[in-house]
Design an enzyme around this catalytic site. Structure first.
Site, PDB file in Angstrom:
ATOM      1  CG  ASP A  17      -2.133   0.880   1.052  1.00 27.39           C
ATOM      2  OD1 ASP A  17      -2.353   1.373  -0.071  1.00 27.39           O
ATOM      3  OD2 ASP A  17      -2.854   1.096   2.053  1.00 27.39           O
ATOM      4  CG  ASN A  65      -7.871  -2.079  -5.342  1.00 24.92           C
ATOM      5  OD1 ASN A  65      -6.979  -2.881  -5.098  1.00 24.92           O
ATOM      6  ND2 ASN A  65      -8.120  -1.054  -4.546  1.00 24.92           N
TER       7      ASN A  65
HETATM    8  C1  IPE Z   1      -5.752  -2.735  -0.368  1.00 22.94           C
HETATM    9  O1  IPE Z   1      -5.287  -1.435  -0.557  1.00 22.94           O
HETATM   10  C2  IPE Z   1      -5.710  -3.486  -1.660  1.00 22.94           C
HETATM   11  C3  IPE Z   1      -4.373  -3.714  -2.204  1.00 22.94           C
HETATM   12  C4  IPE Z   1      -3.245  -3.448  -1.597  1.00 22.94           C
HETATM   13  C5  IPE Z   1      -4.334  -4.300  -3.508  1.00 22.94           C
HETATM   14  P1  IPE Z   1      -6.300  -0.227  -0.746  1.00 22.94           P
HETATM   15  O2  IPE Z   1      -5.468   1.012  -0.754  1.00 22.94           O
HETATM   16  O3  IPE Z   1      -7.188  -0.465  -1.903  1.00 22.94           O
HETATM   17  O4  IPE Z   1      -7.158  -0.350   0.582  1.00 22.94           O
HETATM   18  P2  IPE Z   1      -8.037   0.723   1.373  1.00 22.94           P
HETATM   19  O5  IPE Z   1      -9.020   1.275   0.398  1.00 22.94           O
HETATM   20  O6  IPE Z   1      -7.107   1.762   1.864  1.00 22.94           O
HETATM   21  O7  IPE Z   1      -8.656  -0.058   2.485  1.00 22.94           O
HETATM   22  C1  IPE Z   2      -1.451   0.122  -3.455  1.00 17.03           C
HETATM   23  O1  IPE Z   2      -1.261   1.493  -3.526  1.00 17.03           O
HETATM   24  C2  IPE Z   2      -1.712  -0.497  -4.823  1.00 17.03           C
HETATM   25  C3  IPE Z   2      -3.106  -0.884  -5.066  1.00 17.03           C
HETATM   26  C4  IPE Z   2      -4.072  -0.846  -4.209  1.00 17.03           C
HETATM   27  C5  IPE Z   2      -3.429  -1.342  -6.397  1.00 17.03           C
HETATM   28  P1  IPE Z   2      -2.484   2.520  -3.546  1.00 17.03           P
HETATM   29  O2  IPE Z   2      -2.878   2.753  -4.965  1.00 17.03           O
HETATM   30  O3  IPE Z   2      -3.561   2.068  -2.655  1.00 17.03           O
HETATM   31  O4  IPE Z   2      -1.778   3.824  -2.957  1.00 17.03           O
HETATM   32  P2  IPE Z   2      -2.397   4.860  -1.940  1.00 17.03           P
HETATM   33  O5  IPE Z   2      -2.952   4.087  -0.782  1.00 17.03           O
HETATM   34  O6  IPE Z   2      -3.448   5.626  -2.678  1.00 17.03           O
HETATM   35  O7  IPE Z   2      -1.226   5.706  -1.543  1.00 17.03           O
HETATM   36 MG    MG Z   3      -4.059   2.388  -0.724  1.00 16.37          MG
END
Ligand code: IPE
Ligand code: IPE
Ligand code: MG
Length: 237
Positions: A17, A65
């Site tokens: 994340d 997602n």
């Molecule tokens: C969780 O991350 C899903 C992945 C790492 C693929 P998100 O960034 O989507 O999760 P939330 O929305 O903060 O819970």
């Molecule tokens: C994790 O990074 C990757 C996926 C969930 C696909 P994020 O895209 O959630 O990055 P933040 O949380 O917005 O920084």
């Molecule tokens: Mg995220």
């Protein structure tokens, strides 16, 4: 780093994340953050599986997602296709067996093809398992396992933890150590069944910066954890 004096978990899982925030802080697009995240995953898988850890699970794309913008979803799907094709020989050369967890429904044909190609090429490798969770949801995994058991007329009395595990997307050992980068303290519908007795670690580092050194720190922390599994060591001072 030398891991010989450290406790080595059998199954490590990372909720990767912070790609977006990493990029934003550098004045770059979220896409750039995802690219860096993918590159880091490639390097980190090799490192982690070279340390005696047998299974490395990563959360690459959740079922939730799909609620992001079409632009971001498309970018990520294209990145997976491009990345899996480009790196398939790398994973194969490193003797890593790549498997996927998640629902196949809703994934584009070219994404599925690139996943299958990578999984097929590496299926006999013995240097550790990289389990990529893509279009993955923890509730759906449990529901899908139940549906499959019912379709196969499994006798309810025969269902135990071992059998249930076999009906999940992959028959993997339990998670020993769950890491979520970027400072968020939640599990976001990740491997709920498998994490029942995992130790948790929540570093503030964004995933693109979660490098070998950061992973070493995580394992030093894991070594200090006292895993009791409900028991008490009455002789311990
Ligand atoms: C969780 O991350 C899903 C992945 C790492 C693929 P998100 O960034 O989507 O999760 P939330 O929305 O903060 O819970
Ligand atoms: C994790 O990074 C990757 C996926 C969930 C696909 P994020 O895209 O959630 O990055 P933040 O949380 O917005 O920084
Ligand atoms: Mg995220």
């Amino acid at each position: 780093m030398d891991y010989s004096s450290l406790k080595i978990p059998n199954h490590v899982a990372i909720i990767l994340d912070g790609n977006g925030r990493w990029a934003k802080e550098k004045g770059m697009s979220r896409s750039k953050g995802h690219e860096e995240g993918f590159n880091n995953l490639k390097k980190l898988s090799k490192y982690i599986l070279s340390k005696g850890i047998k299974v490395f699970s990563v959360y690459a794309f959740s079922t939730e997602n799909f609620n992001r913008s079409t632009e971001e979803v498309d970018f990520l799907m294209n990145l997976f296709v491009k990345g899996f094709k480009k790196e398939k020989n790398y994973f194969n050369k490193e003797n890593i067996k790549v498997v996927f967890s998640g629902r196949r429904e809703n994934l584009r044909k070219d994404v599925l093809e690139s996943m299958d190609e990578l999984a097929n090429l590496t299926k006999n490798n013995t240097g550790g398992i990289l389990n990529i969770c893509l279009n993955y949801g923890g509730h759906f995994e449990i529901i899908d396992a139940c549906r499959k058991m019912i379709k196969e007329n499994i006798n309810p009395e025969d269902i135990d933890e071992e059998l249930f595990n076999k009906y999940l997307y992959q028959d993997l050992p339990p998670i020993d150590y769950l890491i979520r980068t970027s400072g968020e303290i939640r599990v976001s519908n990740f491997m709920l069944w498998q994490m029942s007795y995992a130790e948790f670690y929540f570093p503030n580092t964004y995933f693109p910066d979660f490098n070998e050194e950061e992973f070493d720190k995580a394992i030093i922390e894991y070594t200090k954890r006292d895993r009791r599994f409900g028991k008490i060591d009455y002789d311990k001072k």
